[in-house]
Motif scaffolding. Structure first.
Motif, PDB file in Angstrom:
ATOM      1  N   ILE A 203       0.839  -1.205   0.000  1.00  0.00           N
ATOM      2  CA  ILE A 203       0.000   0.000   0.000  1.00  0.00           C
ATOM      3  C   ILE A 203       0.872   1.252   0.000  1.00  0.00           C
ATOM      4  CG2 ILE A 203      -1.754   1.306   1.282  1.00  0.00           C
ATOM      5  CD1 ILE A 203      -2.732  -1.408   2.393  1.00  0.00           C
ATOM      6  N   GLY A 204       1.910   1.251   0.853  1.00  0.00           N
ATOM      7  CA  GLY A 204       2.861   2.364   0.897  1.00  0.00           C
ATOM      8  C   GLY A 204       2.377   3.550   1.715  1.00  0.00           C
ATOM      9  N   TRP A 205       3.285   4.454   2.006  1.00  0.00           N
ATOM     10  CA  TRP A 205       2.981   5.642   2.811  1.00  0.00           C
ATOM     11  C   TRP A 205       4.006   6.732   2.533  1.00  0.00           C
ATOM     12  CZ3 TRP A 205       4.249   0.810   4.822  1.00  0.00           C
ATOM     13  CH2 TRP A 205       5.578   0.670   5.261  1.00  0.00           C
ATOM     14  N   GLN A 206       3.669   7.938   2.919  1.00  0.00           N
ATOM     15  CA  GLN A 206       4.567   9.090   2.728  1.00  0.00           C
ATOM     16  C   GLN A 206       5.234   9.513   4.029  1.00  0.00           C
ATOM     17  OE1 GLN A 206       1.181  11.314   1.091  1.00  0.00           O
ATOM     18  NE2 GLN A 206       2.432  11.791  -0.696  1.00  0.00           N
ATOM     19  N   CYS A 207       4.636   9.157   5.167  1.00  0.00           N
ATOM     20  CA  CYS A 207       5.204   9.538   6.455  1.00  0.00           C
ATOM     21  C   CYS A 207       4.785   8.523   7.507  1.00  0.00           C
ATOM     22  CB  CYS A 207       4.758  10.943   6.866  1.00  0.00           C
ATOM     23  SG  CYS A 207       2.975  11.065   7.138  1.00  0.00           S
ATOM     24  N   VAL A 208       5.488   8.537   8.635  1.00  0.00           N
ATOM     25  CA  VAL A 208       5.207   7.608   9.729  1.00  0.00           C
ATOM     26  C   VAL A 208       4.967   8.420  10.998  1.00  0.00           C
ATOM     27  CG1 VAL A 208       6.018   5.606  11.040  1.00  0.00           C
ATOM     28  CG2 VAL A 208       6.745   5.913   8.647  1.00  0.00           C
ATOM     29  N   LEU A 209       3.884   8.101  11.701  1.00  0.00           N
ATOM     30  CA  LEU A 209       3.549   8.795  12.940  1.00  0.00           C
ATOM     31  C   LEU A 209       3.283   7.787  14.055  1.00  0.00           C
ATOM     32  CD1 LEU A 209       1.851  10.484  10.455  1.00  0.00           C
ATOM     33  CD2 LEU A 209       1.629  12.051  12.370  1.00  0.00           C
ATOM     34  N   GLY A 210       3.506   8.222  15.274  1.00  0.00           N
ATOM     35  CA  GLY A 210       3.213   7.399  16.434  1.00  0.00           C
ATOM     36  C   GLY A 210       3.078   8.266  17.663  1.00  0.00           C
ATOM     37  N   GLY A 211       2.284   7.809  18.626  1.00  0.00           N
ATOM     38  CA  GLY A 211       2.085   8.657  19.803  1.00  0.00           C
ATOM     39  C   GLY A 211       2.016   7.906  21.105  1.00  0.00           C
ATOM     40  N   SER A 212       2.404   6.636  21.111  1.00  0.00           N
ATOM     41  CA  SER A 212       2.325   5.854  22.347  1.00  0.00           C
ATOM     42  C   SER A 212       3.394   6.299  23.337  1.00  0.00           C
ATOM     43  CB  SER A 212       2.477   4.367  22.044  1.00  0.00           C
ATOM     44  OG  SER A 212       3.717   4.105  21.431  1.00  0.00           O
ATOM     45  N   GLY A 213       3.304   5.773  24.571  1.00  0.00           N
ATOM     46  CA  GLY A 213       4.198   6.203  25.644  1.00  0.00           C
ATOM     47  C   GLY A 213       5.664   6.040  25.328  1.00  0.00           C
ATOM     48  N   THR A 214       6.018   4.934  24.679  1.00  0.00           N
ATOM     49  CA  THR A 214       7.421   4.703  24.323  1.00  0.00           C
ATOM     50  C   THR A 214       7.944   5.809  23.421  1.00  0.00           C
ATOM     51  OG1 THR A 214       7.266   2.292  24.546  1.00  0.00           O
ATOM     52  CG2 THR A 214       9.006   3.143  23.109  1.00  0.00           C
ATOM     53  N   MET A 215       7.187   6.128  22.386  1.00  0.00           N
ATOM     54  CA  MET A 215       7.620   7.142  21.421  1.00  0.00           C
ATOM     55  C   MET A 215       7.639   8.536  22.040  1.00  0.00           C
ATOM     56  SD  MET A 215       5.471   5.641  18.202  1.00  0.00           S
ATOM     57  CE  MET A 215       5.044   3.898  18.301  1.00  0.00           C
ATOM     58  N   GLN A 216       6.657   8.821  22.871  1.00  0.00           N
ATOM     59  CA  GLN A 216       6.631  10.120  23.549  1.00  0.00           C
ATOM     60  C   GLN A 216       7.839  10.277  24.465  1.00  0.00           C
ATOM     61  OE1 GLN A 216       2.869  10.423  25.556  1.00  0.00           O
ATOM     62  NE2 GLN A 216       1.691  10.588  23.666  1.00  0.00           N
ATOM     63  N   ALA A 217       8.178   9.200  25.181  1.00  0.00           N
ATOM     64  CA  ALA A 217       9.325   9.265  26.090  1.00  0.00           C
ATOM     65  C   ALA A 217      10.618   9.509  25.329  1.00  0.00           C
ATOM     66  CB  ALA A 217       9.424   7.959  26.880  1.00  0.00           C
ATOM     67  N   LEU A 218      10.777   8.840  24.195  1.00  0.00           N
ATOM     68  CA  LEU A 218      11.988   9.023  23.388  1.00  0.00           C
ATOM     69  C   LEU A 218      12.040  10.434  22.795  1.00  0.00           C
ATOM     70  CD1 LEU A 218      11.946   5.538  21.635  1.00  0.00           C
ATOM     71  CD2 LEU A 218      13.686   6.337  23.253  1.00  0.00           C
TER      72      LEU A 218
END
Length: 502
Positions: A203-218
């Motif tokens: 399918i593909g994508w142009q960008c990657v996003l995330g908002g879980s606790g692990t990613m927020q902490a990093l």
């Protein structure tokens, strides 16, 4: 009255934490009234046979009894309560859910993995600004959701039974942050991801996003270092090496990392590294919302699929009584100047221009408090307001622009922002300052046609002689502007055009 609009509540019985989000609609936006979070770590109470322990259930039910106090005054139709991965796995979930409903006085919906993933995606779509085709990642306590979509449409969603709490018990149970433990955790996560990889990549994508606790902490660790809150694989490897220098999970002490997140940062990091490696992700940016926001916007009346940034700007403009006609004039001049200097300065489109235009909308937001220190007030408001659609880097750049849109220029504010490189940030600031100077009279029909071009480091602004004679204050202030922008490495020359009168 908007201030008396009803409250909306979303409760998320997650595997790591229980969350309660309380909001109301205000000035065409969503206003967060309260957030409550409790580290229940429900997933840690699951046995190998997927039986939820009495101790874990008691801890969770105690938390829900606290939440019930806040829910009692909210209309039932405005409440959504959902359970996720741990309760999907627990064989005795019916017992816990029945007790939870009794404690809360409301129905608890057990979301399937796919339903959870789809709501996470919609939460991101409603609250984040990004390219239209996006891959969304969410690492929970007992599951990881992957979703690829376009706009507000989910194209493919999947939920994997791997999470930061469950992986912590399985691969870091001895508390040792060894290379071997990391390798086993990363390999196991990659093995789980591999079977679904092709379907997503096709399918593909142009960008990657995330908002879980692990990613927020990093991301918070990067912000602590005054760096853009964009995650890369090199940074993840760097954090892994730093963690391996600690003897035990309990001794983790990394700058910018909260003690609350430390116990599960290693396991969450291992899963994230596996995701980056499997999908060849170059960078990931934080989303502003996820599951709870997806559930919230599903309840809200009206069509909420309008541009999130514009909704935020519109709400702030109404709330702080910004002169919107003047803001439109300033933005018009920003676009004119931007187009004239774009090729010479190699100015970027996209987010950079969008942030510059947003500063045109919001630079006077502090005037409602008082004129004398309104730039400082504007900066304070933008620093602390709920700016849905603007990440931390965007916010810092906006703050620097409103602080410096006129008067003396403190270069430290440019150097502290991380949304753009310093030189581009300086050039955008010059454009904003000139646009606002030209709009000083606050009358669009009084603005002439003009030309602006660059000769080395000299900005030449050509204005009609007649107009300059009729606007002596603006002319004088433009001449004074040369002293200010010299701090940015440029000078301004006013060229009198004798051949034009408009």
């Amino acid at each position: 009255m908007e201030t008396l609009s009803p409250l909306y509540a979303v409760v998320d019985l997650g595997s790591n934490s229980f969350h309660m989000l309380l909001t109301r609609q205000l000035a065409d936006s969503v206003q967060v009234v309260d957030k409550v979070k409790r580290k229940v770590r429900l997933a840690a109470g699951l046995s190998e046979d997927n039986i939820l322990s009495e101790q874990a259930m008691a801890k969770g039910l105690e938390c829900l009894s606290f939440f019930a106090e806040r829910l009692q005054d909210i209309p039932e139709k405005n409440i959504r309560i959902v359970a996720t991965a741990t309760l999907r796995l627990a064989k005795n979930r019916a017992e816990f859910i029945a007790k939870a409903e009794a404690a809360l006085g409301h129905k608890v919906t057990l979301l399937s993995g796919i339903a959870e993933a789809e709501h996470i995606y919609l939460g991101v779509a409603h609250t984040s600004v990004s390219a239209n085709k996006r891959l969304v990642l969410d690492i929970g306590g007992a599951s990881t959701e992957l979703i690829v979509g376009r706009g507000f449409t989910v194209k493919k969603a999947h939920s994997l039974n791997l999470g930061c709490v469950s992986y912590n018990q399985k691969y870091f149970s001895d508390g040792t942050l060894s290379s071997a433990n990391f390798s086993r955790a990363i390999s196991a996560a990659e093995h789980a991801i591999a079977p679904i990889k092709a379907d997503f990549c096709d399918i593909g994508w142009q960008c990657v996003l995330g908002g879980s606790g692990t990613m927020q902490a990093l991301a918070e660790m990067l912000i602590y270092q005054h760096k853009p809150s964009v995650l890369t694989l090199d940074f993840l490897y760097q954090v892994q090496m730093q963690l391996q220098n600690f003897d035990h999970i309990n001794s983790i002490d990394l700058p910018g990392l909260s003690t609350e997140r430390s116990p599960v940062i290693a396991s969450g990091l291992a899963i994230l590294i596996a995701l980056f490696q499997q999908f060849s992700i170059k960078e990931l940016t934080l989303s502003s919302g996820a599951l709870r926001e997806g559930l919230l916007y599903e309840m809200l009346p009206g069509n909420r699929t309008t541009n999130i940034r514009q909704r935020t700007i519109s709400a702030l403009s109404q709330r702080f009584h910004i002169d919107q006609q003047h803001a439109v004039s300033v933005k018009r001049q920003i676009n004119i100047i931007y187009s004239q200097l774009k090729s010479t300065w190699n100015l970027p489109d996209g987010n950079a221009l969008a942030l510059l235009l947003a500063s045109g909308d919001l630079h006077e937001i502090g005037l409602l408090l008082e004129y004398k220190y309104h730039q400082q007030h504007s900066a304070y408001i933008l620093k602390h307001a709920d700016l849905a659609g603007f990440n931390q880097s965007d916010r810092k750049f906006l703050v620097s622009l409103v602080l410096l849109y006129k008067g003396d220029i403190n270069l430290a504010h440019i150097e502290q922002q991380s949304a753009l490189d310093d030189e581009t940030a300086k050039r955008l600031l010059i454009i904003l300052r000139l646009a606002i100077k030209l709009c000083r009279r606050r009358k669009d029909d009084e603005l002439p046609n003009y030309r602006l071009w660059l000769n080395k480091k000299v900005l030449n602004l050509s204005l009609p002689e007649v107009w300059l004679m009729q606007h002596t204050l603006i002319h004088d202030e433009l001449k004074q502007e040369n002293d200010h922008i010299s701090r940015l490495g440029y000078s301004l020359h006013i060229d009198v055009d004798n051949n034009s009168s408009t």
